[in-house]
Design a protein around this motif. Sequence first.
Motif: not given
Length: 257
Positions: A109-112, A134, A136-138, A167-168, A173, A177
Amino acid sequence: MQESVKPQFDELTILYRDENYIAIDKPSGLLVHRSFLDKHETQFAMQMLRDQIGQHVFPVHRLDRPTSGVLLFALSSEAARDMNQLFIDGQIEKRYLALVRGFLNESIFLDKPLKEELDKIADKFADQNKAPQEAQTQFHCLHQASLPIPIGKYPTVRYSLVECFPKTGRKHQIRRHLKHLSLPIIGDVNHGDNQHNQFFREHFKLRRLMLFASELKFVHPYSKQPITIRAPLGDAMLTICQQLGWPTEEKDYYGNH
């Protein structure tokens, strides 16, 4: 350099339709709608679909030009507004499949946060110093393959087929990512690995970004029924999967969530 060969598109494949919404399988290389940045283009998913079904359609989200897969439209401005709200509220599950260079060995789960990518022409007057947004990608690896072919300093090439759940909704993205994870998508001209892109064109004879919008899931805003819309990977990609030793039927690549 173009991200894909410029083809001519015929009738669009309709994946889902009810009285409020319609979804197509957007081909790689087809723009969603007109843009002054692409004045030379003559085909657009929005206009093609309108002409095909004989009524106006209203976009509720977008796919990058080189990305293929599920693209949803509304059949009225009211339906578009209500579906847009689901996107805003994060009530839409988007699943992509990406063919990448390298091995993803665990779910991540990348929150970058990502700084907005600005176009030199379209965003000439935009704030160049806007704070990163913000993002976020799983990510989850479905399959891996290694081929005994040397590229650069390595004696083999490694590839993974990765499930991506953004997720965004930031621009590029998933591409950005995956590049951050050192897993660039094959065929990505701007964020990818040019050596592997060239190898892929020569070895597999496929010139496109290997990113597929495979599924869209949501609760219908009117019927309140769960809806899953799926797009096929297509014969060309399934042939590559076969060469990499992966499953060769579409059903093997549907999500199980």
